[in-house]
Design an enzyme around this catalytic site. Structure first.
Site, mmCIF file in Angstrom:
data_model
loop_
_atom_site.group_PDB
_atom_site.id
_atom_site.type_symbol
_atom_site.label_atom_id
_atom_site.label_comp_id
_atom_site.label_asym_id
_atom_site.label_seq_id
_atom_site.Cartn_x
_atom_site.Cartn_y
_atom_site.Cartn_z
ATOM 1 N N SER A 1 -6.988 5.723 3.590
ATOM 2 C CA SER A 1 -7.039 4.823 2.431
ATOM 3 C C SER A 1 -7.469 3.425 2.866
ATOM 4 C CB SER A 1 -5.664 4.723 1.763
ATOM 5 O OG SER A 1 -5.470 5.806 0.877
ATOM 6 N N LYS B 1 5.488 2.001 -3.092
ATOM 7 C CA LYS B 1 5.392 3.357 -3.627
ATOM 8 C C LYS B 1 5.680 3.260 -5.115
ATOM 9 C CE LYS B 1 4.664 7.515 -1.998
ATOM 10 N NZ LYS B 1 4.065 7.971 -0.754
ATOM 11 N N LYS C 1 5.567 3.805 8.419
ATOM 12 C CA LYS C 1 4.361 4.621 8.524
ATOM 13 C C LYS C 1 3.122 3.721 8.572
ATOM 14 C CE LYS C 1 3.990 7.824 5.354
ATOM 15 N NZ LYS C 1 3.611 8.699 4.229
ATOM 16 N N THR D 1 -4.908 13.508 5.103
ATOM 17 C CA THR D 1 -3.503 13.732 5.458
ATOM 18 C C THR D 1 -3.353 15.071 6.179
ATOM 19 O OG1 THR D 1 -2.982 12.575 3.405
ATOM 20 C CG2 THR D 1 -1.137 13.523 4.607
ATOM 21 N N GLN E 1 7.325 4.209 3.908
ATOM 22 C CA GLN E 1 5.954 3.710 3.976
ATOM 23 C C GLN E 1 5.845 2.459 4.851
ATOM 24 O OE1 GLN E 1 4.037 5.649 1.474
ATOM 25 N NE2 GLN E 1 2.266 5.135 2.710
ATOM 26 N N LYS F 1 0.841 -1.201 0.000
ATOM 27 C CA LYS F 1 0.000 0.000 0.000
ATOM 28 C C LYS F 1 0.864 1.235 0.000
ATOM 29 C CE LYS F 1 -3.915 2.133 0.225
ATOM 30 N NZ LYS F 1 -3.478 2.878 -0.990
ATOM 31 N N GLY G 1 -2.797 8.181 -4.397
ATOM 32 C CA GLY G 1 -2.136 9.389 -4.898
ATOM 33 C C GLY G 1 -0.921 9.785 -4.087
ATOM 34 N N ASP G 2 -0.192 10.745 -4.596
ATOM 35 C CA ASP G 2 0.909 11.421 -3.905
ATOM 36 C C ASP G 2 1.075 12.722 -4.698
ATOM 37 O OD1 ASP G 2 3.083 10.632 -1.698
ATOM 38 O OD2 ASP G 2 4.153 11.735 -3.233
#
Ligand code: GLU
Length: 451
Positions: free
Chosen positions: A383, A126, A114, A209, A111, A90, A165-166
């Site tokens: 998410s 990612k 996190k 976020t 990630q 993810k 997204g990012d």
């Protein structure tokens, strides 16, 4: 014997050349683990350090697409599936000209910890491309996204790998990516998050976020007997994270006075006009310079006028700073300027926005410092809430999602804070977050054997 940090870093530099951001992220995590590794010998026996710094899979691919003039363009596409010990891979996709294998790898590595800190069943990945969405037409964006998905679709799935997204990837791009995924697989099962509300998206994901970063700051301040109410706050960036951090700061009674984009920064001493910011960035997809056309009292500083290329946002005196733009946007000199100006809280919305020296300066000063992998985990946590809604084919209210988000951010703060205390460094949330995230993933890897 566990190789020393220096040996591991040397190995990384030799085996994965030219990945500066990845070395920086790895060194920061490894530097936090010494007392844990001394105490728990099983991580050494299972060679966890060497295993966790190596992605499980890296996919590099060509993305060829046709621009509006009929010319064929080529970009580099990436998906780094880093670790699946806790759940399906993810993490977001970034479309930006600076994207390289090293950038995607650093983001994927961050990630892991996190996602572990959210307490949810999420592995880590990612991806992205060195594609610049700026100035492209909707049709060009659509053709690029379709071509990107023509390769990515075979590697992802609702229980395999769930991109989101990012930077440079939001609702519009997720829509084109999801449409193509559906066309290629025939499946409508929520394999991407950040979707539109009428086709499987979650209420509150867009805000998550930014809201989460502010909830995290409120938790840090509460422990010190403070609140955000009445605080002057500086925010960098003007994307989703910044916009919704500004929104939540107002709701908490704080006053956000800056935002920035890649062309310059706005200082508005009366407080950023949120409606105008949303109109410029979300509706017009324009540049911040336009802000001063409607607010003559605000000051616009173009990047050409930044002192020594440093973002002028960090020279504005504030009590709380929210770096929400990009990696290494805040240098040690910026950190010193902030500290000298009386800043008592830095909470990171972007991934790795502070250089190592800046982070060290915040820790040494003993201010409330919320590192990205803890403070900005609200996005990926929401998410997961989207994934849960998709799996049950239900849709929750905004209040439901927001209250879960608030609880998750509080749990992340407590986990990082208690772990820091457990290891004799109260208040060091970098150490606390790194150890807590690492321990969870490492234990799951040991349980699952050598794979
Ligand atoms: N790109 C975001 C992050 O850095 C969100 C990832 C997601 O929602 O999967 O965590």
């Amino acid at each position: 014997m566990t190789p020393s940090i220096a040996e591991t870093m040397e190995y990384l530099r030799r085996s994965s050349p030219a990945q500066a951001e990845f070395y920086q992220a790895a060194e920061e995590v490894l530097g936090s683990l010494k007392s844990l590794l001394d105490r728990e010998k099983r991580y050494e026996q299972h060679n966890i350090i060497h295993r966790i710094i190596e992605p499980e899979r890296q996919i590099f691919f060509r993305v060829a697409w046709v621009d509006d003039r009929g010319c064929v363009q080529v970009n580099k596409g990436y998906r780094v599936e880093f670790n699946s010990a806790l759940g399906p891979y993810k993490g977001g996709l970034r479309f930006h000209p600076n994207v390289t294998a090293g950038v995607v790898k650093f983001l994927g590595f961050e990630q892991i910890f996190k996602n572990a800190l959210t307490g949810l069943q999420l592995g880590a990945a990612k991806g992205g491309a060195n594609f610049d969405p700026k100035g492209k037409s909707d049709n060009e964006i659509m053709r690029f996204c379709q071509s990107f998905m023509n390769e990515l679709f075979r590697h992802i799935g609702a229980t395999i790998d769930v991109p989101a997204g990012d930077i440079g990837v939001s609702r519009r791009e997720i829509g084109y990516l999801y449409g193509q995924y559906k066309r290629l697989t025939g499946r409508h099962e929520g394999t991407l998050t950040g979707k539109g509300l009428s086709w499987g998206g979650s209420r509150g994901r867009t805000e998550a976020t930014g809201y989460g970063v502010v909830y995290f700051a409120e938790n840090m301040l509460a422990e010190r007997g403070e609140t955000l109410a009445g605080k002057i706050c500086t925010v960098s960036g003007a994307g989703k994270v910044s916009i919704y951090a500004v929104e939540k700061l107002y709701q908490m009674g704080a006053k956000p006075v800056t935002v920035s984009d890649s062309n310059g920064m706005i200082y508005d001493g009366r407080g950023i006009d949120l409606e105008l910011l949303k109109r410029i960035k979300e509706v017009e997809r324009g540049r911040l310079a336009r802000y001063v056309e409607e607010h003559r009292g605000a000051v616009y500083t173009p990047v050409e006028d930044y002192p020594l290329g440093r973002n002028s946002v960090w020279s504005v005196p504030c009590q709380c700073a929210f770096p929400c733009a990009t990696e290494n946007e805040l240098s040690d000199e910026d950190a010193r300027t902030l500290l000298n100006g009386g800043c008592l809280c830095v909470c990171e919305g972007a991934n790795m926005p502070s250089t190592q020296a800046a982070a060290d300066a915040f820790l040494a000063a003993g201010i409330a410092y919320g590192p990205a992998k803890a403070a900005n985990a609200g996005g990926v946590a929401a998410s997961q809430l989207e994934m849960a809604q998709n799996a049950s084919m239900l849709q929750w209210s905004f209040e439901e999602v927001d209250s879960r988000l608030k609880n998750i951010m509080q749990t992340i703060f407590r986990t990082a804070s208690e772990t820091a205390k457990e290891f004799g460094e109260p208040g060091n949330l970098v150490l606390g977050a790194n150890i807590a995230g690492f321990r969870k993933v490492a234990d799951a890897m040991i349980d699952q054997g050598v794979v």
